[in-house]
Structures are given as C-alpha cells and as structure tokens.
Design a protein around this motif. Structure first.
Motif, PDB file in Angstrom:
ATOM      1  N   UNK A   1       0.812  -1.212   0.000  1.00 13.59           N
ATOM      2  CA  UNK A   1       0.000   0.000   0.000  1.00 13.59           C
ATOM      3  C   UNK A   1       0.852   1.272   0.000  1.00 13.59           C
TER       4      UNK A   1
ATOM      5  N   UNK B   1      -7.524   2.227   3.164  1.00 14.77           N
ATOM      6  CA  UNK B   1      -6.948   0.887   3.042  1.00 14.77           C
ATOM      7  C   UNK B   1      -7.900  -0.039   2.283  1.00 14.77           C
ATOM      8  N   UNK B   2      -9.179   0.012   2.632  1.00 15.04           N
ATOM      9  CA  UNK B   2     -10.132  -0.895   1.983  1.00 15.04           C
ATOM     10  C   UNK B   2     -10.328  -0.537   0.504  1.00 15.04           C
TER      11      UNK B   2
ATOM     12  N   UNK C   1      -7.247  -1.931  -1.142  1.00 20.93           N
ATOM     13  CA  UNK C   1      -7.321  -3.388  -1.173  1.00 20.93           C
ATOM     14  C   UNK C   1      -8.227  -3.855  -2.315  1.00 20.93           C
TER      15      UNK C   1
ATOM     16  N   UNK D   1       3.840  -7.567   6.046  1.00 19.57           N
ATOM     17  CA  UNK D   1       2.748  -7.433   7.006  1.00 19.57           C
ATOM     18  C   UNK D   1       1.379  -7.442   6.366  1.00 19.57           C
ATOM     19  N   UNK D   2       1.325  -7.057   5.099  1.00 22.90           N
ATOM     20  CA  UNK D   2       0.016  -6.788   4.508  1.00 22.90           C
ATOM     21  C   UNK D   2      -0.644  -8.015   3.898  1.00 22.90           C
TER      22      UNK D   2
ATOM     23  N   UNK E   1       3.666  -9.708  10.402  1.00 22.68           N
ATOM     24  CA  UNK E   1       2.534 -10.634  10.315  1.00 22.68           C
ATOM     25  C   UNK E   1       2.892 -11.882   9.504  1.00 22.68           C
ATOM     26  N   UNK E   2       3.655 -11.693   8.441  1.00 21.06           N
ATOM     27  CA  UNK E   2       3.977 -12.853   7.609  1.00 21.06           C
ATOM     28  C   UNK E   2       5.471 -12.977   7.349  1.00 21.06           C
TER      29      UNK E   2
ATOM     30  N   UNK F   1      -3.478 -10.934  12.505  1.00 19.49           N
ATOM     31  CA  UNK F   1      -4.088 -10.527  11.247  1.00 19.49           C
ATOM     32  C   UNK F   1      -3.112  -9.736  10.376  1.00 19.49           C
ATOM     33  N   UNK F   2      -3.430  -9.574   9.093  1.00 18.25           N
ATOM     34  CA  UNK F   2      -2.613  -8.725   8.230  1.00 18.25           C
ATOM     35  C   UNK F   2      -2.835  -7.274   8.649  1.00 18.25           C
ATOM     36  N   UNK F   3      -1.850  -6.432   8.413  1.00 17.39           N
ATOM     37  CA  UNK F   3      -1.944  -5.058   8.908  1.00 17.39           C
ATOM     38  C   UNK F   3      -1.109  -4.118   8.063  1.00 17.39           C
ATOM     39  N   UNK F   4      -1.491  -2.852   8.099  1.00 17.83           N
ATOM     40  CA  UNK F   4      -0.678  -1.821   7.453  1.00 17.83           C
ATOM     41  C   UNK F   4      -0.787  -0.537   8.262  1.00 17.83           C
TER      42      UNK F   4
ATOM     43  N   UNK G   1      -4.232  -0.275  10.433  1.00 18.63           N
ATOM     44  CA  UNK G   1      -5.485  -0.874   9.972  1.00 18.63           C
ATOM     45  C   UNK G   1      -5.238  -2.367   9.773  1.00 18.63           C
ATOM     46  N   UNK G   2      -6.147  -3.215  10.257  1.00 15.90           N
ATOM     47  CA  UNK G   2      -5.984  -4.653   9.993  1.00 15.90           C
ATOM     48  C   UNK G   2      -6.778  -5.016   8.739  1.00 15.90           C
ATOM     49  N   UNK G   3      -6.334  -6.102   8.108  1.00 16.66           N
ATOM     50  CA  UNK G   3      -7.000  -6.530   6.883  1.00 16.66           C
ATOM     51  C   UNK G   3      -6.507  -5.766   5.670  1.00 16.66           C
ATOM     52  N   UNK G   4      -5.219  -5.502   5.608  1.00 17.16           N
ATOM     53  CA  UNK G   4      -4.668  -4.732   4.492  1.00 17.16           C
ATOM     54  C   UNK G   4      -4.921  -5.451   3.171  1.00 17.16           C
TER      55      UNK G   4
ATOM     56  N   UNK H   1      -8.653  -9.915   8.366  1.00 14.88           N
ATOM     57  CA  UNK H   1      -8.767  -8.875   9.385  1.00 14.88           C
ATOM     58  C   UNK H   1      -8.693  -9.476  10.779  1.00 14.88           C
TER      59      UNK H   1
END
Lengths: 742, 167
Positions: A135, A183-184, A187, A219-220, A267-268, B140-143, B150-153, B157
């Motif tokens: 992002x 963000x949404x 996405x 992370x995303x 996160x990943x 959760x995924x995040x940015x 925000x989670x659910x990048x 989520x």
C-alpha cells in the motif's frame, strides 16, 4: 561547496522540514520507540546480533560458492536462476520472462532492489501495466514519487494527503477519509489488479542456498497474494541476500521486525521454495481451484550483482552487504527523523546505510548529495541488528569524495596555515572544521583580541560567506591561559606518594583552549577523590578531521596521541577523558587507525570522567568530598557516550549524591560537533534540537539544573533554552560556588 | 510441560489479538460451526475423526474465495512464544483459503505447538529442503501506510486459533 550551493541546500532542507518533516518525525519516532521496547524484552538480543553478523560475514566471504549452490537448488526444484550483471541486464531478462508469459499486467510486492533497477520503467516501456501492491508503494506509484524510507516507503505522506491524492486520481463514489476507508479502497482496487495479472514480481529478504528458498518478510499479505494468484513468479534479489541454510534465518526473523518497526515479528514470514505448490487462481474464475494447476507454475530467480561484487572486494564498503534493510539506522537517526529520506537518500536508498548502498550501486555522486547529513553521532551503531559501523562507512565515503573534489580556490592560503595530510581539492568548510585544533591554538595565543575580531560583524559575514560558518551561532571564546598552562603553574595538589590512584587527564582541544573551567573542575574533582593528576602535552584526538572525512589527518593525529600516551598507559596510569567524542575515538575509531595492540591498550586504559568518578566511589573514595547538586538535574548525555553505554555512570553518581535526575530520551541534540555551525544545516540542527528543547522546557524539567556531557551539546542547549548548561564535573566541583543562575 | 507451551501460546496470541479455543477432536466441528461466519471456505482437516462443518465450501472457485468471510485450514505447526501459525502452501489450497477470507480459522494439533522459533526453524529446514512452501503467520494482516494502523490490508482482518488438545 560554494555559498550559493550551501544556500540551495539550506532551502531544500527548509522545504522538506515544512512539507514532510511532521509525518516523517511521527512515524520514525514511533518505529524507534517500538524498537527500544521490543529489544528490551528480548533476552538474547546481543546473542542474536552476534549470530546474525557471523552468518552475514561468512555468507559474503563464500558468496561465489553460495551463488552456485542456490542456482543448483532452484533448478533442482524446477525454477530458473539468472545472474544479472547490472540493471540493464536484469531488466532485459525480466522483460523476456514477462513477454514469454504473454502478460499484460504485472503485480509486484515491495522490493527495493527492483526500485534500484527501475524495473517498472522497463516493463512500462513495453506497454505492460505494472502495479505495486504494497500500500505504501501503491501510494507513491499513484503520486509519482520515490520511496523515502526502505521499509515504509510513503512514510512522509499524511492520511489527509493520501485521501486528497485518491480523490483526484480515482474519483471514488464514496468519500474516503479514515485510514480504514483508504486501506479498503486500495485493497479492493489492487485485488482486481492481482486477479488480472499473469506475472507476480517479488523481492526476497533472504535466499537460502541449501534449499533454494526465498524468504519474504511482510505485514500486509500482498506478497502472498502476488505469488498465489499468478502462474509466473519472478523474485529479484541482490546476491548479498543469500545465506547458507534455512536454519540461518532464525536470528534474522527474531531481529528484523523488532529492529525495523518495533513489531515482535511481522505478520507474515513466507519461506517459499518455488515454484510454489498452491493451486493457481489464474484460471477460470467460476471453476473450483484445482490441485493439478499447482504443477503449472513457473519461477525465475534473478540474482542481481549491479556493483555488489565490487563492494565485496572493497574492504570498507563490504560491510554494507551485511545490511538486512530493516531501517533501524534511519529510524534512530535524529536528522532523518526531521527531514526523512528525500533529503537523506540518493537515487534509491535512504538513511544511514544508504551511503554504502548508493556508492556501491549508483556511484559516488549519488552518495555525495546526502553524505554530510550523517553527523557521526553513532546512534545507529547499536540499533543495527548486524552491527554495521555505519558512521565509519560515511566517513570513508566522505574521505573519498574529498579526494575527488576540485574546489581548490583557497588552497594557496590554506595550505600554509593548516598542517593536515589532505589533498588540495578539499572543501574549505571541511578544512576549517577539520583543523579546529590549529585554529584553537591560534585563537588562544592571540586572545582576547581573537575573540573580539571573531565577533566583529564583517568577520562573521566573511566567515559565513567563505566557509559557511553560520552567523547565528556564537563562536567559541578562546582563553589566553590554557588548561595545560594553568596546571603547569599550579601543579598537582595530591602528591603521587599520597594518592590512591594516578591519572592522565586528556586535555582535548576544546577543554584546553576554550572551556578551561571545565578542565579545572575535572582536576579538582579527581583530586577530591585522592587522585594524582597529570596533564601531558598531547594533541587533538583526530575527531575533528575524521568528522570532515579527512581520514589521513585523523590517522596521523591518532598516532601522535598514542605516542604521547603510551608510556603513561604502560606505567599503569589511567587515561581520563572529559569530552565523550574523544573517548569514543579511543574506544571505537582508533581500532581502524592504530595497530591492534596499541588500540587495545589505550581502549582498556581509558575512561570517561564520570565513569572514573563512579569507579573511585565504588572503590571506597569519600563521596562527601564532592559537591552535591543543589537542585534537581535535567541531564542530556552525549550521543557517543550512550553508544558506549557510559551515560549511566553520570546518572548513578548524581543519584548516589542524592540528586533527583531526569534524563533526556531524544536521540541527539542536533548540534553534533561542527554540524550545527554550518549554514546549510543550521535549520535542521535547530529542528532536531526542538525535541530536546520540548523535553527540557516541560513542567517536569524547566526548573532543573541543565547538565550535559558534550561540548556541542552544551552549546546547543545554551541556544535552545537560553540558559547555560554545565558539565557534570562542574556540578560536582568542590570549589564551585552556589550558582543558582545556571 | 506441554501445558506450559500451550499457556505461552495462548498469551502470545492475546498480544496479537487472536482468540484461542482449546478443545478435543470430538468437539472441533462444533467449535468451528460457532466460530464461522458464512460464507465459509475451507480445506479438509487432516486429523483423525475431525471434519469441517457442512456449511464450509471445500472446493471453492476463485470468485467464492474472494467473497468468503471465513476460511478454515489446518496448519502444519504453531510457534508458542510468538503466537504464529505455519500455513503450508500445498496443492490442496491452504494458502489461498487462509489469505483471501476476512477471517482465518487455523486448526492445529497440540503436539504440533512448538515452543519457539528455534524449534520452528529446525522443522522449516527439513520441510524447505524437501521443497515445501510455508508461511509463518502471526495475527491478522496489517498496514500503517494510510496514516494509522489498519488490519486486513490484503489478508485477513482477524484470526482464530483452535488447538486440538488430544491430537
């Protein structure tokens, strides 16, 4: 550097302070605080750092063999490896793979190496739609800007700015305001691009030679989708990313998130051994996923040299290749916190380590543009998870740039005046600050006349125009009677026979010629603890020339200092240093300048003055011989003192004497030796200092006695607070009168 | 000893906002039925006597995958001290199911909860040298790229973890 180019630089810095400074400051400081918290909780932090460093040293040492091993492993897995010499070669290969896949759309997950190569431009020239799915990278792509940070590329952008950008570019049906909205929206938009794409391009944080795997730290989740949704994956990685085994990844996974953004772990962490085994999504959207489609994937690993082999062969630049691109050096850098990567970067990379990267991959010109923004404060040294001496790389590059300079207009005057070892072309400003000791000697010999002359308007104007010494700074006032003069006339008051210990007090140039009172206080404090003091004739440590990239001169100074102190060290006398930046020379930089044995002897025999006071008290000296601080103290330790872990001695001594001590927690005060005197950096220096000013003018601190260990810190605090700062030894000086005005 | 590891796992999961259900094989189906929000997609679970609730689509199309609210998969193992789960990217589809849905429910056998990253990398070494693809997922995924966290990048989520204590 001419006065015009200094002004241009100052203007650009002011612009960035105004436009990007706030967002960068907020974000980098959040990351940096997160790092402090995260590593404080990690018991084995130092052990992981040592292991990480060893793995990288060994990997770079054995790089040619590891490249062969990776190539064999990837091919055994069914992938293809291409070793690209340079950017053009890498881009040509990537374009071929994309063309062979008949792709119209390529999606990418974040990769600084592809930024370095400018892969997007190469693909777009072929008419390919290229989309960044990270992002931050996506925001920059839409804004047509370059990354300003190696981990959070759009760190300089505010939420409001991004909302405005999306409104202009996408004209969305609904108003996007919150970070969640933005963000949404991204996405959803990028989800469609990922579904359309035929080729996914990723970087690789690490590549393991034993298994042919790539590790992606994200992370995303965009890298996961980029790989899963497309049939063809291209991973682009510098050759330095290779480590021997999968198990070698362990310390890096422990360190990378904590060092970078302060997360325990991102996160990943994907450890892929491509071609990956997931069913393809790149088929019929309404047919169930089929496990057979996993067999039809294609994988290409592009290993990029682009200057890295030459870096490996360069003894000074090699360490850059140990970098894992976590961004801790940028986040911990006080100047970076103020202006960010658009001031602090070359063509691609930004922050402290960027000097090494830009020099290696784009050349000296690219590094020159920002190299001087490193003040050598060393705050990044302890932050680096692989223990790279980033300030040293900056010094080396500065030295090499000096040698390539051609601004020799003042050479004829200057060569006569200064005894340095440098070539004629070096910038006058650098030479002036690099030869501080000569100026101080001259200024002291002609004081007080030199001080009056120095403060005359026309002289200051000339100094500013010719050498870029900012008129807004007060100049040091030289003393006619130096510390050494005073001490020779006075003699020691504790005799050798009666003393508990014997000390050589190192008369740094500033204490000897300018802040003589601080030196006298140091003598009296040591003597109050029953120490026999000597002040030998010994010159400047080499700090001043080193900070200007005059390494030969620094090297010559180091040899002279060692020659003058060696006999004392051999006689078992302790060397006590007042100025933290000089002690840091003895304890760190002399390793690069002196023979190993000489370095070790001086290192082991030298102490910071409050460290020494602490030691005396621990060994039974009488604390009542020292003056107790009469007021609560606000203490700012020197950057290099903190890198060496020495600030705790000052606070402990104060507390043992019953003082209430509040310690500053900012990375740096901003003056940083000669840095704050330079016209082009004055505004930046004051902006950095603002953080310290805020802390020391808060209700908890504003009535405290301001104490600082470093010369430049004292100067800067004086300018920031409009009240004087004292050195700790002045506070403890038994001869000190009650001075509540300080 | 094992309960210590599960305790560590549970508190690490709390730090990353993941709820943990500890259950037995016989009750997994019921727990998952409670956890899932339809539409749900999933990959058949490889534990003896354990099956997915009927409402779960186990052969999703890419469209169904993108529309899913919950994705249920088993994971290879978990890492107690970080609260991570190891998702295998295998031909059966754990990777897309776990990354596309809004909520990922990760089912793990108690015997596969490893104490720390050291143990995880020993196992990953063997797996990767055998050609396996694995994603260590933590929370959760995040940015933070859009001005706030925000989670659910791009990924889920929210994440649920289900530990089967008798497996």
């Amino acid at each position: 550097m001419s006065s015009d180019s200094r002004e241009a630089k100052a203007t650009r810095i002011r612009h960035l302070l105004r436009t990007e400074g706030d967002a960068v400051e907020r974000n980098t400081r959040t990351f940096n605080r997160g790092r402090y918290d995260a590593v404080a909780e990690l018991e084995a932090y130092e052990e992981y750092r040592n292991r990480a460093r060893e793995i990288k040293e060994r990997a770079i040492e054995n790089l040619p063999e590891l490249i062969d091993e990776v190539a064999a492993a990837v091919e055994e897995n069914g992938g293809t490896v291409y070793l690209a010499d340079d950017a053009a070669d890498a881009n040509r290969y990537v374009r071929e793979v994309v063309a062979d896949a008949d792709a119209e759309t390529v999606v990418k997950s974040k990769s600084m190496t592809t930024e370095e190569l400018e892969v997007n431009d190469a693909l777009e020239a072929d008419g390919i739609d290229v989309w960044e799915t990270d992002l931050g990278e996506f925001v920059l792509q839409v804004a047509d800007e370059t990354p300003s940070h190696i981990v959070a590329p759009a760190i300089h952008k505010s939420r409001e700015g991004i909302a405005e950008l999306f409104r202009e570019r996408f004209d969305p049906d609904e108003r996007l305001e919150t970070a969640e909205d933005l963000t949404m929206f991204a996405r959803g938009f990028l989800g469609e691009r990922i579904r359309e794409a035929d080729v996914g391009v990723t970087g690789a944080n690490f590549v393991t030679a034993d298994s042919g795997s790539i590790a992606l730290v994200t992370s995303e989740g965009n890298a996961r989708k980029t790989v899963t949704a497309t049939d063809t994956q291209i991973a682009v990685a510098g050759v330095e990313k290779i480590v021997p085994t999968v198990e070698d990844l362990h310390p890096f996974v422990e360190l990378i998130g904590k060092s970078g953004t302060g997360q325990d772990v991102t996160a990943y962490v994907s450890l892929l051994t491509p071609p990956v085994d997931a069913p393809s999504l790149d088929r019929d959207p309404v047919a169930p996923l089929s496990s057979e489609s996993a067999d039809e994937r294609d994988f290409h690993l592009v290993l990029v040299d682009n200057g890295r082999t030459a870096m490996r062969e360069d003894d000074q630049l090699r360490e850059t290749l140990y970098c894992i691109r976590c961004s801790a050096c940028a986040n911990s850098c006080a100047n970076f916190q103020s202006v960010g990567g658009h001031a602090f970067g070359g063509e691609t990379y930004s922050g402290g380590i960027a000097t090494g990267w830009e020099t290696g991959v784009h050349g000296y010109d690219s590094a020159a543009e920002f190299n001087d923004l490193c003040t050598g404060c060393t705050r990044c040294v302890n932050a680096c998870p692989v223990k790279i001496d980033i300030p040293w790389i900056n010094n080396v590059v500065r030295d090499r740039l000096n040698r390539g300079g051609d601004d020799g207009r003042f050479e004829f005057v200057y060569d006569e005046l200064v005894p340095d070892e440098e070539p004629g072309g070096i910038d006058l400003q650098k030479r002036l600050f690099g030869n501080y000791e000569t100026l101080a000697k001259l200024g002291s010999a002609t004081a007080p006349v030199s001080n009056w002359v120095g403060e005359l308007g026309p002289v200051r104007a000339l100094l500013e125009r010719a050498a870029g010494v900012d008129e807004r700074r007060s100049l040091p006032e030289f003393h006619r009677e130096t510390l050494r003069d005073w001490f020779s006339a006075r003699g020691p008051s504790v005799s050798r026979a009666d003393a508990d210990r014997e000390v050589v007090l190192y008369p740094d140039a500033y204490t000897n010629y300018v802040d003589v009172d601080r030196g006298k206080a140091a003598v009296r404090v040591l003597e109050a603890l029953n120490v026999h003091v000597r002040i030998p004739a010994v010159g400047e440590s080499g700090r001043a020339p080193l900070s200007q990239g005059m390494i030969d001169t620094a090297d010559e100074r180091a040899s002279r200092v060692y020659a003058a102190l060696a006999e004392h060290v051999d006689a078992g006398r302790d060397v006590v240093v007042i100025e933290p930046s000089d002690l840091a020379m003895f304890q760190r930089e002399y390793e690069k300048l002196l023979p190993e044995r000489s370095f070790e002897r001086l290192r082991d025999g030298s102490y910071e003055i409050l460290e020494y006071v602490y030691g005396c008290l621990e060994n039974g000296a009488d604390p009542s011989a020292l003056r107790r601080p009469e007021r609560p103290v606000a203490y700012h330790a020197h950057c290099q003192q903190r890198t060496l872990g020495l600030e705790r001695y000052t606070t402990t001594v104060f507390r043992e004497l019953g003082a209430d001590v509040l310690e500053s927690d900012v990375e740096c005060c901003g003056m940083a030796g000669s840095f704050g005197y330079k016209t082009q950096y004055y505004d930046l220096s004051m902006d950095v200092g603002d953080r310290l000013r805020e802390q020391f003018t808060s209700p908890a601190a504003r009535d405290r006695l301001v104490v600082a260990s470093g010369t430049s810190c004292e100067e800067q605090l004086g300018a920031l607070l409009e009240r004087d700062a004292a050195h700790p030894v002045e506070v403890l000086d038994p001869a000190r009168r009650n001075r509540t005005d300080r | 000893m094992e309960s210590d590891v599960l305790g560590t796992f549970e508190s690490a999961l709390q730090r990353v906002d993941v709820r943990l259900e500890r259950t037995t094989a016989a009750n997994v189906r019921g727990i998952l039925a409670e956890v899932l929000e339809p539409p749900a997609v999933g990959v058949p679970l490889p534990f003896d006597g354990v099956s997915l609730p009927e409402a779960v689509e186990t052969e999703p199309t890419p469209d169904e995958l993108e529309a899913a609210t919950t994705g249920i998969t088993a994971v290879e193992f978990a890492v107690a001290d970080y609260g991570s789960v190891a998702i295998r990217s295998s031909p059966t589809g754990e990777e897309p199911v776990s990354v596309y849905a809004d909520v990922h429910a990760a089912v793990v056998a108690a015997s596969d909860v490893l104490p720390d990253m050291e143990a995880a990398f020993e196992r990953l070494g063997t797996d990767a040298r055998g050609g396996a693809d694995t994603v260590l997922a933590t929370g959760p995924s995040a940015t933070a790229d859009m001005g706030a966290l925000v989670t659910g990048a791009h990924g889920p989520k929210a994440v649920h973890a289900v530990v089967i204590e008798d497996r």
